[in-house]
Design a protein around this motif. Structure first.
Motif, short mmCIF file in Angstrom:
data_model
loop_
_atom_site.label_atom_id
_atom_site.label_comp_id
_atom_site.label_asym_id
_atom_site.label_seq_id
_atom_site.Cartn_x
_atom_site.Cartn_y
_atom_site.Cartn_z
N THR B 127 -30.88 18.53 -2.23
CA THR B 127 -31.28 18.69 -3.62
C THR B 127 -32.07 17.48 -4.12
O THR B 127 -32.95 17.62 -4.94
N LEU B 236 -37.86 21.88 1.74
CA LEU B 236 -38.28 22.09 0.35
C LEU B 236 -37.35 23.03 -0.40
O LEU B 236 -37.47 23.19 -1.60
N GLU B 239 -35.84 21.77 -3.53
CA GLU B 239 -36.78 21.05 -4.39
C GLU B 239 -36.39 19.58 -4.51
O GLU B 239 -36.07 19.09 -5.59
N LYS B 241 -36.38 15.42 -4.61
CA LYS B 241 -37.25 14.43 -5.25
C LYS B 241 -37.86 13.51 -4.20
O LYS B 241 -38.94 12.99 -4.37
N THR B 271 -45.87 19.18 -6.18
CA THR B 271 -44.51 18.97 -6.67
C THR B 271 -44.29 17.56 -7.20
O THR B 271 -43.31 17.31 -7.88
#
Lengths: 449, 433
Positions: B127, B236, B239, B241, B271
């Motif tokens: 995450t 991915l 999503e 960081k 992104t």
């Protein structure tokens, strides 16, 4: 390192004859070739690792063989040394066909031609001392007395940058770069004329790679060696080689002097390869490069005609067709996928519009389906009459008429690249590409199209 | 520590955040306890990584770059262990979540990952942090279709977001009975159909043609480049960081490498994620990275922007590394390799000197003491662990050529008179400080 200044050779071979001449070399591996397959009546499938390769290597020069993994470059190297039996073709070494040699003739050839392998960890016997590894060729060919051999081994080790007192150590005590030096010493033991270097530095770090490349360069000067350097690393090839052959899917697509290949590549594949290598300089980020899409096709079932046509950005449209290159490429990719039935029709659009409750393909609105499919697959906008033509063909897919769609597109968009294998013409810097087809004598003044 | 009271209304990525790095690694130490002794794989590593940048770590094999990546993610396996250092990660929401249970680990909106228990840390993987590995062939499960593996990641990430305190993958405890149940009851399927659909979307995002069909195929039916794309899709899924890419293109051919690098650039621009790129290929670094750290023997020996490191290298190792690459643009002169080999990193063999001194063409008496990090000219990020940043090389204080013993005589060091020439050429850079 150039071949030009060699006027005298040690044998009776005329000076302008190459040391190694490879003609139409073929090496197929067979799948489904076991006894059980034969009993079941399965036909063996050839994997065409090397498919008709021809080139010359002149005395004292370094020929580079470059290509991506699986293109057959290592197999070429091994087959031309007769470490593998060829399927077809001939290799002449010093005027004699290597595949006709037997007994003493073959043994003499083995003395003249040696190989350095890619992996310095698996190519040295872990249970032998370094001294024995390097001495083994001398023992087999019965060179000199025992003391001579020992002295020779120590001399060789020093020559490749190791210490003479390393003879009693085992390979695991050495680093990768040092092991590669041991492999080079072994190849040099019989004072060969010709060495195949099969990716000699790809297992090494850059700083160690530079050491080994410098060593190979020195040894070539010292012993007048002829090299065939097999590598996937274009910068190594450029640094070391006099001439370069570029391989793709078992064929040589371009061969020529190193300088010309790198400065003015003629085959679109060579161009793409050169464009793809990231340069270690601060300008790299802004460099506008033309990369190619797609993967290398399987050598089990290579494309018809030119093998690079499935990825080629410069694929040639039919003469009577007026079309932008990008549009043509996009349509050819669509054709490819229709011919291979590599489109999941149920999944066209935003999920579920073209499947019934059971998940089966079902089109209620063919026009919408065609529009969605074109939006999904075409990599470049197609308009005007080409759009009409594509729409018409894709419409056939709405009723799952794959062959019909493929035929319609093939009729209009068939390329010379898929019909004829361009072959490698005879010249100083040939490229196997229809873009460079030599026109007939009458319209020579127009140059290649 | 930065204290910004009542700024909670201003959530993600405000302008005032720019100066604050996303990840602050402080004195990270990773050790491997092997039979041969303690191996200092990462040695007092300090590093700042900012939002949305691509930071490259470059070095030879055995320099500790992959171990650094795994230490950041907490993915080390025995006998490896992080033995010291702090790992501050800035995320306000996450800081709020863990503040109650682990007040010591939180400082402002930074959380020290090293002082969190492993189950909490695990919720970050996928995450917040994600990783792509070097060898796509061995990194995916060969017995599960690619689409299902990605769908599993999608589900795990969904659960992690729903309950950030702990997360378990469905694989744990999934056995034959569950499998048999799933054939009868659709709701007990290994992965739900929504997750599978998301997996197909992800596969399309990373440019896999005919994704719905390919999702049902097994890894062996993919080519290397396609598998690497699939692994990126899997990374991915949550999503993240921060994406850690450990030699993402080393196993691939150049034309495919170019495709994968383009894909990473594209995804990063879309992104805005931060990428920590680990590679030995200086060309890849030049293509991708904003800032670079050069690693040698577990330390970052030189860091700075791409231009700092590539155009004005100060550390002789960086210079040697750049001098070792054959040039594609022209037939260069003879290569200038670094003599010798990468050290073994065994604790008892390291000593207190500069680790590079035994291979360094400019080793001096100072180098017998371990150098601290000096700031160097160039951008504010440029720094190096070498005395040459402060002093000029002088023959008078140079160490004897065989000071460290000449166990490995190398032809380039022995019969090439390059060293004097090299020190002449290098002086201009060292004078500036």
């Amino acid at each position: 390192m150039s071949a030009d200044d060699h006027t005298v050779t040690t044998t009776g071979r005329p000076t302008n004859e190459p040391l190694v001449r490879v003609t139409g070399l073929e090496k197929y591996f067979w799948e489904n070739d076991s006894l059980i397959d034969r009993l079941l009546g399965d036909d063996p499938v050839p994997v065409r690792a090397v498919d008709g390769v021809s080139f010359d290597i002149h005395e004292g020069e370094t020929l580079g063989l470059v290509g991506e993994s699986g293109c057959g470059k290592s197999t070429t190297g091994e087959t031309l040394l007769r470490l593998q039996e060829p399927t077809g073709g001939a290799v002449e070494f010093d005027g004699r066909n290597v595949y006709d040699l037997e007994g003493t003739g073959l043994k003499a050839f083995r003395r003249e031609a040696q190989i350095v392998f890619q992996d310095p960890f698996s190519s040295l016997d872990p249970r032998m001392t370094v001294g024995r590894i390097v001495r083994q060729p001398l023992d087999i060919h019965d060179v000199g007395s025992k003391t001579d051999r020992r002295a020779k081994v120590q001399d060789l080790l020093e020559r490749v940058g190791l210490a003479a007192d390393h003879v009693d150590r085992y390979p695991h005590e050495f680093s990768g770069g040092q092991r590669q030096r041991i492999g080079i010493a072994r190849a040099l033991a019989l004072e060969p004329e010709f060495i195949v270097l099969d990716e000699p530095t790809s297992a090494l770090d850059v700083s160690v790679q530079a050491q080994v490349l410098n060593l190979l360069d020195d040894l070539q000067d010292e012993f007048d060696l002829t090299y065939l350097l097999i590598s996937h690393d274009l910068s190594v090839i450029r640094h070391v080689c006099d001439r370069v052959a570029v391989m793709y899917l078992g064929e040589i697509v371009e061969i020529g002097p190193s300088e010309e290949i790198f400065e003015s590549p003629r085959h679109p594949y060579t161009e793409a390869l050169l464009e793809s290598v990231p340069r270690a300089s601060t300008d790299e980020r802004d460099r506008d490069r033309k990369t190619i899409s797609g993967d290398v096709p399987s050598p089990r079932n290579p494309p018809t005609g030119c093998r690079f046509r499935t990825r080629c950005p410069q694929i040639i449209p039919p003469d009577d067709l007026e079309i932008d290159q990008e549009v043509y490429r996009a349509i050819m990719t669509l054709r490819e996928r229709i011919e291979n039935r590599a489109i999941t029709l149920e999944a066209v659009g935003d999920r579920g519009e073209y499947e019934d409750e059971d998940g089966e393909f079902d089109v209620t609105d063919p026009d919408a389906f065609v529009a969605d499919l074109k939006a999904d697959i075409l990599e470049w906008p197609v308009s005007g009459r080409h759009d009409e033509r594509v729409t018409e063909a894709v419409m056939a897919l709405a009723s799952e008429q794959w062959d019909d769609a493929a035929e319609q597109l093939a009729e209009t968009y068939g390329s010379v690249c898929e019909r004829e294998n361009p072959g490698l013409p005879e010249s100083a810097h040939p490229a196997a590409c229809h873009l460079h087809d030599v026109p007939s004598v009458e319209d020579d003044r127009y140059g290649p199209s | 520590m930065p204290s910004i009271p009542d700024s909670r209304a201003n959530t993600e990525g405000g302008c005032e955040m720019i100066q604050k790095p996303l990840l602050r690694v402080r004195d990270l130490e990773t050790r491997f306890f092997t039979e041969e002794g303690q191996v200092n794989a990462v040695e007092k590593l300090t590093l700042d990584i900012h939002d949305g940048e691509v930071f490259g770590i470059v070095g030879e094999s055995g320099s500790g770059k992959s171990v650094t990546a795994r230490s950041v993610l907490g993915l080390l396996e025995s006998p490896g262990r992080v033995t010291g250092g702090e790992l501050w990660y800035r995320d306000e929401t996450f800081a709020d979540t863990v503040r109650a249970d682990h007040p010591d680990a939180v400082d402002g909106d930074y959380v020290d990952l090293e002082s969190l228990p492993s189950n909490v840390r695990r919720t970050l993987r996928g995450t917040h942090f994600s990783m792509i590995f070097q060898d796509p062939m061995s990194s995916l499960n060969p017995s599960i279709p690619v689409g299902e593996q990605i769908a599993e990641a999608v589900e795990a990430q969904r659960r992690a977001r729903a309950n950030p305190r702990s997360v378990a993958s469905r694989t744990q405890g999934y056995g034959l009975s569950q499998y048999l149940m799933s054939t009868v009851m659709g709701s007990r399927k290994y992965v739900k159909s929504e997750s599978l659909e998301r997996a197909v979307e992800l596969l399309e995002l990373v440019g896999i043609p005919d994704a719905p069909l390919r999702a049902k195929e097994y890894p062996h039916e993919y080519s290397g480049g396609m598998l690497q794309r699939a692994m990126i899709a899997q990374a991915l899924a949550g999503e993240p960081k921060v994406l850690i890419a450990d030699e993402p293109t080393t196993a691939l051919d150049v034309t495919i490498q170019a495709q994968i690098l383009d894909l990473l650039t594209e995804l990063q621009e879309e992104t805005g994620m931060t990428i920590l790129l680990i590679t030995h290929n200086l060309g890849v670094v030049a293509r991708m990275c904003d800032r670079v750290g050069v690693m040698y023997a577990g330390e970052i020996v030189e860091r700075g922007t791409l231009a700092d490191v590539f155009d004005d290298p100060v550390h002789p190792y960086t210079q040697g590394l750049l001098g070792s690459i054959p040039d594609l643009e022209g037939i260069g002169a003879r290569l200038q390799p670094i003599p010798g080999n990468v050290p073994s990193l065994l604790d008892h063999e390291m000593g207190g000197r500069c680790y590079f001194a035994d291979r360094c063409p400019k080793a001096m008496e100072e180098c017998l003491e371990h150098p601290p990090e000096f700031d160097v000219d160039g951008s504010s990020h440029h720094a190096t662990r070498c005395y040459l940043a402060e002093t000029t090389y002088s023959e008078a204080r140079a160490l004897d050529a065989d000071y460290f013993g000449s166990a490995e005589p190398l032809e380039d060091a022995a019969d090439e008179p390059v060293e004097p020439a090299r020190s002449d050429g290098g002086n201009t850079e060292e004078d500036s400080r």
